[in-house]
Design an enzyme around this catalytic site. Structure first.
Site, PDB file in Angstrom:
ATOM      1  N   GLY A  69       0.840  -1.197   0.000  1.00 20.22           N
ATOM      2  CA  GLY A  69       0.000   0.000   0.000  1.00 20.22           C
ATOM      3  C   GLY A  69       0.870   1.239   0.000  1.00 20.22           C
ATOM      4  CB  CYS A  96       5.251  -4.101   0.265  1.00 15.11           C
ATOM      5  SG  CYS A  96       6.029  -2.516  -0.043  1.00 15.11           S
ATOM      6  CE1 TYR A  97       0.941   1.138   5.427  1.00 14.16           C
ATOM      7  CE2 TYR A  97      -0.613  -0.675   5.653  1.00 14.16           C
ATOM      8  CZ  TYR A  97      -0.180   0.583   6.024  1.00 14.16           C
ATOM      9  OH  TYR A  97      -0.858   1.280   6.986  1.00 14.16           O
ATOM     10  CG  HIS A 185       5.780  -6.152  -4.281  1.00  9.12           C
ATOM     11  ND1 HIS A 185       4.471  -5.915  -3.927  1.00  9.12           N
ATOM     12  CD2 HIS A 185       6.482  -5.074  -3.880  1.00  9.12           C
ATOM     13  CE1 HIS A 185       4.382  -4.738  -3.347  1.00  9.12           C
ATOM     14  NE2 HIS A 185       5.590  -4.201  -3.302  1.00  9.12           N
ATOM     15  CD  GLU A 187       2.870  -8.927  -5.170  1.00  7.95           C
ATOM     16  OE1 GLU A 187       3.578  -9.673  -4.477  1.00  7.95           O
ATOM     17  OE2 GLU A 187       2.638  -7.743  -4.856  1.00  7.95           O
ATOM     18  CG  ASP A 244     -16.234  -9.830 -19.850  1.00  9.75           C
ATOM     19  OD1 ASP A 244     -15.480 -10.789 -20.078  1.00  9.75           O
ATOM     20  OD2 ASP A 244     -15.832  -8.697 -19.566  1.00  9.75           O
ATOM     21  CE  LYS A 382     -12.261  -9.650 -21.480  1.00  2.05           C
ATOM     22  NZ  LYS A 382     -13.334  -8.662 -21.433  1.00  2.05           N
TER      23      LYS A 382
END
Ligand code: XMP
Length: 526
Positions: A69, A96-97, A185, A187, A244, A382
């Site tokens: 964040g 992180c945060y 991170h 990710e 979608d 998606k």
């Protein structure tokens, strides 16, 4: 339910319990964490950082991830966390945060670092006691860092197991690895062994099972639709030709058959020949479809409106009104089916972040809407929606269509939304698409389109001064539209499109190329 015949054989125990809750502290990577986890076939859900404990623990998560964040954990209005979430029994991973918040909440200290660390950074784990989270990870790796604050002293009982090249704390753990805190991170693709680290957290520390299977999801969703929509209730679906809404419509039609009426509203902001093509494609899918030409109404409603958000709201609201009219014509529908997907929900600010754009099928809904919303794919990303398509028997060419925003060309035609300017944009866009297909690039590009700028410029044609419109070309690569990079199109293609657009589309005097990534830009211009 013929669909079941083409489903692969899958386990039956996929459900949302036993997944991971991600508390969002406002990081641009929060969605990426969620998608990564789902790639491991584990359900993940993003909740705002201030969600109640009951909401967080409701789905009985096997683990909690605290995202990064932009704030400082020690600041006056810093997003915080209930200490009991850290002292319970559920494993927690702070990123992180999230790491700094764990330290701050449990009695450690967080301070502004001397330099901060941004981008690729070396982290050394050393050869001390190996943490479960490091299974298969070497002693030193390059990671993605993006922080100013750092943990300057650890909470009681915490053990540091990673240090960055600048000497700051890069990783610590507590309670025998139940709490893991990482300054970097995992990710982000740049982090070496990031996938191993996440996988270790999910499977080894949290004990998650790989049971988030899309085939299971479809079965469960068919059951949910059957129990939500009453036996005598009708559903209306706004279809656009996009992936979608198509997947949502076919999914529901498998359950309720011809109690589903698909309405294709031509709002006048469609691309060249799109209305005819869409109607044809849906007929082949055996969906009952009504084609409503409401272009005059929409054009009148946005006349003189240039603010992007205002345009989106007006179009979104009118869309629903047109549906309501159509619903009455087909005998009154109880439900309005929409192909809202997870990023729409998040980007419209429903999870707690900033509103980036009011997505037409979420943020623009009027409060006094008469129908109830049915949004069967709102928890999917998606790429997950695309993967469900073949399970439902939807042909590839429909699934491979580039995304097209609900408000259509209205958010690509900047400035005055007159019919003539929309026609210019339609023609230019058709040429760009034709050439992209000619070069065999359509399927490898996430999304390509033209926008028309509210800028005119001076040119010369046959010794005569011109003062023409400006068309911008945009082609992006993306995985999920959350981030995107400009595609390096072959120069021959760009050159050919520029010549054709200026030569074949009256009033266009200049063609330019948008090479901006997302962030900082968004994919659409408005
Ligand atoms: P942005 O411009 O936010 O777009 O980077 C991300 C993706 O979403 C599409 N988009 C929309 N899709 N309704 C939709 O169904 C909308 O209002 C909308 N606005 C943007 C956009 O085309 C891109 O693929």
């Amino acid at each position: 339910m013929e669909v079941l015949g083409i489903l692969p054989l899958v386990m039956d125990n996929s459900d949302k319990s036993g997944g991971i809750v991600i508390l969002d502290f406002g990081s641009q990577y929060t969605q990426l964490i969620a998608r990564r986890i789902r790639e491991f076939e584990v359900y993940s859900e993003i909740l705002p950082w201030n969600a109640t404990e009951a909401r967080i623990m409701g789905p009985r998560p096997k683990g909690i991830i605290l995202s990064g964040g932009p704030r400082s954990a020690t600041g006056p209005d810093a997003p915080s966390i209930d200490k009991s979430l850290l002292t319970g029994t559920v494993p927690v991973l702070g990123i992180c945060y999230g790491m700094q918040l764990i330290a701050h909440t449990l009695g450690g200290s967080v301070e502004k670092g001397r330099l901060g660390e941004y981008g690729r950074t070396r982290v050394i784990f050393g050869d001390g006691a190996r943490e479960k989270i490091l299974k298969g990870v070497p002693d030193a790796i390059d990671v993605w860092m993006s922080h100013w604050d750092e943990v300057s002293s650890l909470p009681d009982g915490a053990a540091q197991f990673g240090v960055s090249e600048s000497g700051s704390c890069a990783a610590f753990s507590m309670d025998d690895g139940r709490i893991t805190a990482l300054q970097f991170h995992p990710e982000v693709d740049t982090t070496e062994y990031g996938r191993e680290i996440l996988s270790n957290f999910l499977y080894d520390i949290c004990g998650c099972e790989p049971n988030w299977k899309l085939g299971d999801w479809v079965k469960r969703s068919l059951g949910d639709i059957g129990s939500t929509v009453g036996h005598d209730e009708r559903v209306i679906c706004g279809i656009s030709g996009g992936v979608d809404s198509t997947v949502a419509a076919v999914l529901v039609s498998k359950v309720i058959g011809d109690r589903l009426d698909c309405i294709f509203v031509d709002h006048g902001f469609m691309r060249k020949n799109e209305p005819e093509q869409v109607v044809e494609a849906y007929k082949k899918l055996n969906l009952r479809i009504r084609h409503v030409d409401a272009s005059e109404k929409f054009l009148a409603a946005v006349n003189g409106v240039t603010s992007p958000e205002e345009k989106r709201k007006i179009i979104g609201e009118l869309f629903v009104r047109v549906f309501e009219d159509e619903a009455r014509k087909v005998g009154g529908a109880k439900w309005l089916l929409q192909g809202t997907i997870y990023p729409d929900v998040i980007e419209s600010g429903f999870v707690g972040g900033d509103v980036i754009k009011s997505h037409h099928n979420v943020g623009g809904l009027p409060e006094d809407m008469e129908m109830s919303l049915l949004e069967p794919i709102r928890e999917l990303f998606k790429d997950e929606v695309r993967r469900i398509g073949p399970l439902l028997g939807i042909p590839e060419e429909l699934l491979k269509r580039h995304p097209f925003p609900g408000p259509g060309l209205a958010v690509r035609c900047l400035g005055n939304l007159a019919r003539e300017r929309l026609d210019i944009l339609r023609e230019a866009d058709a040429i760009f698409m034709e050439e992209i297909r000619n070069f065999g690039l359509y399927d490898s590009i996430w999304q390509a389109f033209c926008a028309l700028l509210p800028v005119r410029s001076v040119g010369v044609a046959g010794d005569i001064r011109t003062y023409g419109e400006t068309v911008v070309l945009r082609a992006v690569a993306s995985r999920d539209a959350m981030t995107a990079e400009s595609v390096r199109l072959p120069w021959e293609l760009i050159d050919r499109v520029a010549k054709r657009v200026c030569g074949e589309v009256p009033l266009v005097g200049r063609v330019v190329m948008d090479v901006t990534g997302k962030p900082p830009a968004t994919i659409e211009w408005e």
